[in-house]
Design an enzyme around this catalytic site. Structure first.
Site, short mmCIF file in Angstrom:
data_model
loop_
_atom_site.label_atom_id
_atom_site.label_comp_id
_atom_site.label_asym_id
_atom_site.label_seq_id
_atom_site.Cartn_x
_atom_site.Cartn_y
_atom_site.Cartn_z
N ASP A 15 2.30 19.51 16.40
CA ASP A 15 3.26 19.09 15.38
C ASP A 15 4.32 18.24 16.08
O ASP A 15 4.37 18.20 17.32
CB ASP A 15 3.90 20.33 14.73
CG ASP A 15 4.96 19.98 13.70
OD1 ASP A 15 4.73 19.05 12.90
OD2 ASP A 15 6.04 20.60 13.70
N TYR A 47 8.97 12.95 13.17
CA TYR A 47 7.93 11.98 12.82
C TYR A 47 8.17 11.42 11.40
O TYR A 47 7.81 10.29 11.10
CB TYR A 47 6.54 12.65 12.80
CG TYR A 47 5.89 12.91 14.14
CD1 TYR A 47 6.53 12.64 15.35
CD2 TYR A 47 4.59 13.42 14.18
CE1 TYR A 47 5.90 12.91 16.56
CE2 TYR A 47 3.94 13.66 15.39
CZ TYR A 47 4.60 13.41 16.58
OH TYR A 47 3.96 13.66 17.77
N GLY A 48 8.75 12.26 10.57
CA GLY A 48 8.75 11.97 9.12
C GLY A 48 9.61 10.81 8.67
O GLY A 48 9.49 10.36 7.53
N CYS A 78 0.83 19.30 10.97
CA CYS A 78 1.92 18.41 10.57
C CYS A 78 1.40 17.54 9.44
O CYS A 78 0.42 16.80 9.61
CB CYS A 78 2.32 17.54 11.77
SG CYS A 78 3.56 16.30 11.40
N ASN A 79 2.04 17.64 8.29
CA ASN A 79 1.61 16.84 7.13
C ASN A 79 1.81 15.35 7.39
O ASN A 79 0.99 14.53 6.98
CB ASN A 79 2.42 17.26 5.90
CG ASN A 79 2.11 18.66 5.45
OD1 ASN A 79 1.30 18.87 4.56
ND2 ASN A 79 2.73 19.65 6.07
N CYS A 186 5.81 20.34 4.37
CA CYS A 186 6.12 20.06 5.78
C CYS A 186 6.11 21.41 6.48
O CYS A 186 6.64 22.39 5.95
CB CYS A 186 7.50 19.40 5.90
SG CYS A 186 8.17 19.36 7.59
N THR A 187 5.48 21.47 7.64
CA THR A 187 5.26 22.77 8.28
C THR A 187 6.54 23.39 8.83
O THR A 187 6.52 24.56 9.22
CB THR A 187 4.21 22.64 9.39
OG1 THR A 187 4.59 21.57 10.28
CG2 THR A 187 2.84 22.34 8.81
N HIS A 188 7.62 22.64 8.86
CA HIS A 188 8.90 23.24 9.26
C HIS A 188 9.46 24.16 8.16
O HIS A 188 10.18 25.11 8.44
CB HIS A 188 9.94 22.15 9.56
CG HIS A 188 9.78 21.51 10.90
ND1 HIS A 188 8.75 20.64 11.19
CD2 HIS A 188 10.52 21.61 12.04
CE1 HIS A 188 8.88 20.22 12.45
NE2 HIS A 188 9.94 20.80 12.98
N1 DGL Z 1 6.37 19.25 10.46
C1 DGL Z 1 6.09 17.92 10.05
C2 DGL Z 1 5.31 17.87 8.75
O1 DGL Z 1 4.61 18.81 8.42
C3 DGL Z 1 7.15 16.87 10.01
C4 DGL Z 1 8.51 16.98 10.48
C5 DGL Z 1 8.99 15.66 11.04
O2 DGL Z 1 8.69 15.40 12.19
O3 DGL Z 1 9.65 14.89 10.33
O4 DGL Z 1 5.33 16.89 8.05
#
Ligand code: DGL
Length: 265
Positions: A15, A47-48, A78-79, A186-188
């Site tokens: 992720d 990443y998002g 990570c989506n 989002c996995t967070h």
């Molecule tokens: N955990 C990530 C997801 O599932 C994204 C968080 C990020 O990096 O913005 O999309």
């Protein structure tokens, strides 16, 4: 390219940071015999809010790091990275690559009337992959981009005033309206699920895609003859972040293992 294919090789999970630990927690529950290597790319997070090309490059870099440790399969926990890079990664690597998407399909299948609020990064919600998902299952769904939300979780925040204020503003237009489901895309976000649930009546379902993703991992490993026959798997946590990130990851992994979702298990 040639890859290792041994049943006893580890599964790589990655992720942009700590979020994918929510998937790893589910993975060790469902697959206790597997060895896992988790890579949190906190040094390059988030990443998002990055452009798709940058996310693709980052995802390839991480997968290379995992491949060099002889993984037999990869879970993109990570989506955002799934939306921007899964297709290209699958075209390049020969080992199985399991991705994730917001749980909009299960949310659309709930019988309860009312809105389905989809929380995810701007990258996920702006992707072509999500546009296709929304076209099929988006009836009654409202997509809510959440730039900045993962940063709270990345900092170990579960309910500061600032985090509550962020969510209050996000949910304000929907409070008092019937909301059947909130999708954690989002996995967070599963790490702040109780806080998110607290903005809605108990009947509102808060869904994530973690259990389904791990079931898919199991199916694919089984199909490929790659399920580990052992019963005492190991977990290695790695990060592009700092020593402090690693300590937080260890604590959050313990938290994640206790986060069983009775709705999806
Ligand atoms: N955990 C990530 C997801 O599932 C994204 C968080 C990020 O990096 O913005 O999309």
């Amino acid at each position: 390219m040639p890859d290792s294919n041994l049943r006893t090789d580890p599964v790589g999970v990655f992720d942009s940071g700590v979020g994918g630990l929510s998937v790893l927690g589910e993975a060790v529950r469902q697959l206790p015999g597997e060895d896992f290597i988790y890579y949190g790319d906190t040094g390059n997070a988030p990443y998002g809010t990055k452009d798709p090309d940058t996310v693709r490059h980052l995802a390839f870099d991480v997968v290379e790091k995992l491949r060099s440790q002889r993984v037999k399969a990869i879970v993109i926990a990570c989506n955002t990275a799934t939306a921007e890079a899964a297709k290209e990664l699958r075209a390049y690597y020969s080992f199985p690559i399991i991705g994730m998407e917001p749980a909009l399909k299960p949310a659309s299948e709930l019988k309860e009337p009312g809105l389905r609020l989809v929380l995810a990064t701007p990258g996920t919600l702006g992707s072509e992959k999500y546009a296709r998902l929304y076209a099929r299952f988006g009836r009654n769904a409202v997509s809510l981009p959440c730039p900045g939300l993962m940063e709270f979780v990345e900092a170990g925040d579960r309910g500061s005033e600032q985090l509550r204020a962020y969510l209050s503003t996000l949910f304000a237009p929907y409070i008092g309206q019937p909301v059947a489901a909130v999708v954690l895309g989002c996995t967070h976000y599963p790490f702040i699920k109780p806080l998110i649930q607290s903005f809605f009546p108990a009947a509102t379902r808060v869904l994530d895609g973690n259990a389904g993703t791990v079931r898919q991992l199991r199916r694919v490993l089984d199909r490929e003859g790659l399920l580990n026959p052992g019963d005492t798997g190991t977990v290695s946590l790695q990060t592009s972040g700092t020593e402090q990130t690693l300590s937080l990851m260890k604590a959050m992994f313990i938290e994640a293992k206790e986060m069983t979702d009775p709705e999806t298990n």
